[in-house]
Design an enzyme around this catalytic site. Sequence first.
Site, PDB file in Angstrom:
ATOM      1  N   LYS A   1       0.858  -1.176   0.000  1.00 49.59           N
ATOM      2  CA  LYS A   1       0.000   0.000   0.000  1.00 49.59           C
ATOM      3  C   LYS A   1       0.904   1.240   0.000  1.00 49.59           C
ATOM      4  O   LYS A   1       1.886   1.295   0.760  1.00 49.59           O
ATOM      5  CB  LYS A   1      -0.903   0.002   1.232  1.00 49.59           C
ATOM      6  CG  LYS A   1      -1.906  -1.149   1.270  1.00 49.59           C
ATOM      7  CD  LYS A   1      -2.991  -0.999   0.215  1.00 49.59           C
ATOM      8  CE  LYS A   1      -4.118  -2.003   0.444  1.00 49.59           C
ATOM      9  NZ  LYS A   1      -5.177  -1.902  -0.586  1.00 49.59           N
TER      10      LYS A   1
ATOM     11  N   LYS B   1     -13.151  -7.811  -7.685  1.00 49.55           N
ATOM     12  CA  LYS B   1     -13.649  -8.266  -6.385  1.00 49.55           C
ATOM     13  C   LYS B   1     -15.137  -8.561  -6.555  1.00 49.55           C
ATOM     14  O   LYS B   1     -15.907  -7.646  -6.859  1.00 49.55           O
ATOM     15  CB  LYS B   1     -13.471  -7.180  -5.324  1.00 49.55           C
ATOM     16  CG  LYS B   1     -12.026  -6.821  -5.021  1.00 49.55           C
ATOM     17  CD  LYS B   1     -11.944  -5.645  -4.062  1.00 49.55           C
ATOM     18  CE  LYS B   1     -10.489  -5.315  -3.745  1.00 49.55           C
ATOM     19  NZ  LYS B   1     -10.345  -4.056  -3.010  1.00 49.55           N
TER      20      LYS B   1
HETATM   21 MG    MG Z   1      -7.067  -2.024  -4.267  1.00 52.19          MG
END
Ligand code: MG
Length: 369
Positions: free
Chosen positions: A163, A263
């Site tokens: 991240k 997703k």
């Molecule tokens: Mg992502």
Amino acid sequence: MRIESIKSIRVPVSLVDPLRTSHGTHSNRIVSLVEITTSDGIVGWGEDVSPDGVSYVGDSASESFASLRMLADVVGKRTIDVAEMFSDTWWGIGGRHFAKHAIESALWDAHARANGVSLKNALGGTLELVTPGVVIGVHDSLDALEASVRLRLAEGYQRIKLKIQPGWDLVPVQHVRHIVGSTFTLQVDANAAYTPTNFDVLHQLQDFDVQFIEQPFVAGDLQSHAEFSSLTSTPICLDESIVNINDLMSAIEMNACRVVNIKPSRVGGLCDAIRMQEVAVSHGLDVWVGGMLETGVGRASCLALASRAGFTLTPDLSASNRYFATDVTEPFVLVDGRIAVPDSEGIGVSPLPWVFQHPDVKIETLFSA
Ligand code: MG
């Protein structure tokens, strides 16, 4: 398929290793499970993975629970063909993707169990083992980051996604590239933390041979993704920008990405995820299955999806112990860097007794025939 009952089972859990992103820090979750019993007595399980306390896309956890109540009543009164449960065909009800996914995936589980096959087989999956990646959040120091990276390498992960956010990008990525070596698969995910004024910094990430930069700019700004894609050799992956098939078609037409993170929870279900996979692959994009801090219930159906041929990159579906000290199902474990895709009926797992015995469990009937 006719439905006899739909229940919600919610239980609080803590993450063993809080995940910090540019959106905020995930430390705890209310696990929100959906149990659907068909008129034939078959039970299917789904999970609502809407985020709590951290913004992402779509509904928050509390909004999504209200959606679950409403959708359960709508779907419970109908005869269901699960292969037609696309998010845009819910009898005119738009949005509410996390709740739709929870119900639809439970219906898929019941459908597979009723037919005596695994969800993997029901979805056309073929892989017996999936090689997952692991996500490493933003840290306070390079030393802390290095400790996390070395832990995940020791566990056997063969792909790391870092991240990043402004101020936590070039230096930590360079540091991790040095640790993992030149051939290790390294990705970065900005969760929409940058603006077009940051093109230079993002462009420099190509020096560290990252496989892709995920979602550098805000979800609705496909134009900046397209402009940046034309300026750099590092592929752009889209996550938050792709909520439905129209978003995907726009991104393809604008050349806004070369990779898509699919997703099923974000796009409203397994039917949508499969349709988007097929469209993306037919246009030459790389695709992979992303995760939303699922427990074993959601993880199992994501693994079944990820076992389909055509998902070309490693999924974000780490082992249970990456997230939870005690999973709600038998844990998914990493063996030689891989996780087995369940091959028993349905999703292959069910919630363990401790879930129902937890002092803070909340069980609610959302629909009863
Ligand atoms: Mg992502």
